[in-house]
Design a protein around this motif. Structure first.
Motif, mmCIF file in Angstrom:
data_model
loop_
_atom_site.group_PDB
_atom_site.id
_atom_site.type_symbol
_atom_site.label_atom_id
_atom_site.label_comp_id
_atom_site.label_asym_id
_atom_site.label_seq_id
_atom_site.Cartn_x
_atom_site.Cartn_y
_atom_site.Cartn_z
ATOM 1 N N PHE A 63 -9.390 22.414 -5.126
ATOM 2 C CA PHE A 63 -9.958 23.475 -5.966
ATOM 3 C C PHE A 63 -9.972 23.062 -7.441
ATOM 4 O O PHE A 63 -10.957 23.303 -8.150
ATOM 5 C CB PHE A 63 -9.159 24.776 -5.784
ATOM 6 N N LEU A 64 -8.908 22.440 -7.902
ATOM 7 C CA LEU A 64 -8.821 22.058 -9.317
ATOM 8 C C LEU A 64 -9.859 20.993 -9.698
ATOM 9 O O LEU A 64 -10.186 20.855 -10.876
ATOM 10 C CB LEU A 64 -7.408 21.586 -9.667
ATOM 11 N N GLU A 65 -10.379 20.297 -8.708
ATOM 12 C CA GLU A 65 -11.439 19.324 -8.990
ATOM 13 C C GLU A 65 -12.741 20.017 -9.375
ATOM 14 O O GLU A 65 -13.649 19.373 -9.908
ATOM 15 C CB GLU A 65 -11.657 18.421 -7.776
ATOM 16 N N THR A 66 -12.830 21.317 -9.160
ATOM 17 C CA THR A 66 -14.046 22.067 -9.488
ATOM 18 C C THR A 66 -14.025 22.657 -10.901
ATOM 19 O O THR A 66 -14.940 23.394 -11.271
ATOM 20 C CB THR A 66 -14.299 23.210 -8.476
ATOM 21 N N ILE A 67 -12.991 22.346 -11.695
ATOM 22 C CA ILE A 67 -12.939 22.863 -13.069
ATOM 23 C C ILE A 67 -14.179 22.360 -13.809
ATOM 24 O O ILE A 67 -14.433 21.147 -13.850
ATOM 25 C CB ILE A 67 -11.673 22.382 -13.816
ATOM 26 N N PRO A 68 -14.940 23.275 -14.401
ATOM 27 C CA PRO A 68 -16.116 22.841 -15.164
ATOM 28 C C PRO A 68 -15.697 21.919 -16.317
ATOM 29 O O PRO A 68 -14.682 22.158 -16.976
ATOM 30 C CB PRO A 68 -16.705 24.155 -15.697
ATOM 31 N N LYS A 69 -16.467 20.876 -16.538
ATOM 32 C CA LYS A 69 -16.135 19.870 -17.571
ATOM 33 C C LYS A 69 -15.880 20.515 -18.937
ATOM 34 O O LYS A 69 -14.966 20.124 -19.649
ATOM 35 C CB LYS A 69 -17.258 18.831 -17.697
ATOM 36 N N GLN A 70 -16.688 21.523 -19.280
ATOM 37 C CA GLN A 70 -16.557 22.131 -20.607
ATOM 38 C C GLN A 70 -15.259 22.935 -20.753
ATOM 39 O O GLN A 70 -14.870 23.269 -21.868
ATOM 40 C CB GLN A 70 -17.768 23.009 -20.953
ATOM 41 N N HIS A 71 -14.573 23.223 -19.647
ATOM 42 C CA HIS A 71 -13.334 24.003 -19.705
ATOM 43 C C HIS A 71 -12.077 23.159 -19.503
ATOM 44 O O HIS A 71 -10.968 23.688 -19.609
ATOM 45 C CB HIS A 71 -13.347 25.110 -18.647
ATOM 46 N N GLU A 72 -12.227 21.875 -19.221
ATOM 47 C CA GLU A 72 -11.069 21.042 -18.882
ATOM 48 C C GLU A 72 -9.995 21.045 -19.964
ATOM 49 O O GLU A 72 -8.804 21.191 -19.670
ATOM 50 C CB GLU A 72 -11.501 19.608 -18.570
#
Length: 162
Positions: free
Chosen positions: A122-131
């Motif tokens: 699930f954590l691999e789905t973090i949007p790049k702009q929110h990392e």
């Protein structure tokens, strides 16, 4: 009718408090903090309970599911599954720990390990702009819920006589 009104009022409160991006960041960070705090040799259920307080507080609000369906549809189902499993595994660990049941603790830690695998995906789905924001908030949550921080707060409260 009363339940519907309560749900709508709660939804409006959540909407005022969190933009969809802020809510996503908070949820990802809370789940990441749980993952980090529950990784390792410690099987202290109190660590699990402290780190999950914030996300459980959101999840228990009557308007949470409505908010998620309207503003975070893509992660609504995985979030619900993860939070429910966090609750179940925390209590599955708490009961045998308090009873001194090592077999039960072993079974609970295996369940938690499987939950960790699901969370990792699930954590691999973090949007790049929110990392970056997720990483920053995760650090704050882990620090706030560490045993050291909890002990410091307890000492301050005792000094005040609370």
């Amino acid at each position: 009718m009363k339940k519907t009104l309560e749900t709508i009022t709660s939804y409006i409160s959540l909407k005022r408090q969190y933009s969809p991006e802020d809510m996503q960041i908070r949820l990802y960070a809370s789940i990441n903090a749980y993952r980090l705090m529950t990784d390792g040799p410690s099987v202290n259920p109190m660590d699990y309970m402290f780190v999950t307080q914030g996300i459980f507080g959101l999840f228990e609000k009557p308007g949470f599911n409505l908010y998620m369906r309207l503003h975070a549809r893509a992660i609504c189902i995985p979030i619900n599954i993860i939070i429910r499993l966090m609750v179940r595994t925390t209590y599955a660990l708490y009961e045998p720990t308090m009873a001194g049941n090592s077999k039960g603790v072993e079974q609970a830690t295996k369940r938690i390990s499987r939950l960790h695998t699901f969370i990792d995906g699930f954590l691999e789905t973090i949007p790049k702009q929110h990392e970056t924001a997720v990483r920053h908030l995760t650090y704050q949550l882990v620090d706030k819920n560490s045993l050291k921080s909890r002990m410091e707060r307890l000492m301050v409260e005792q000094e005040r006589g609370e």
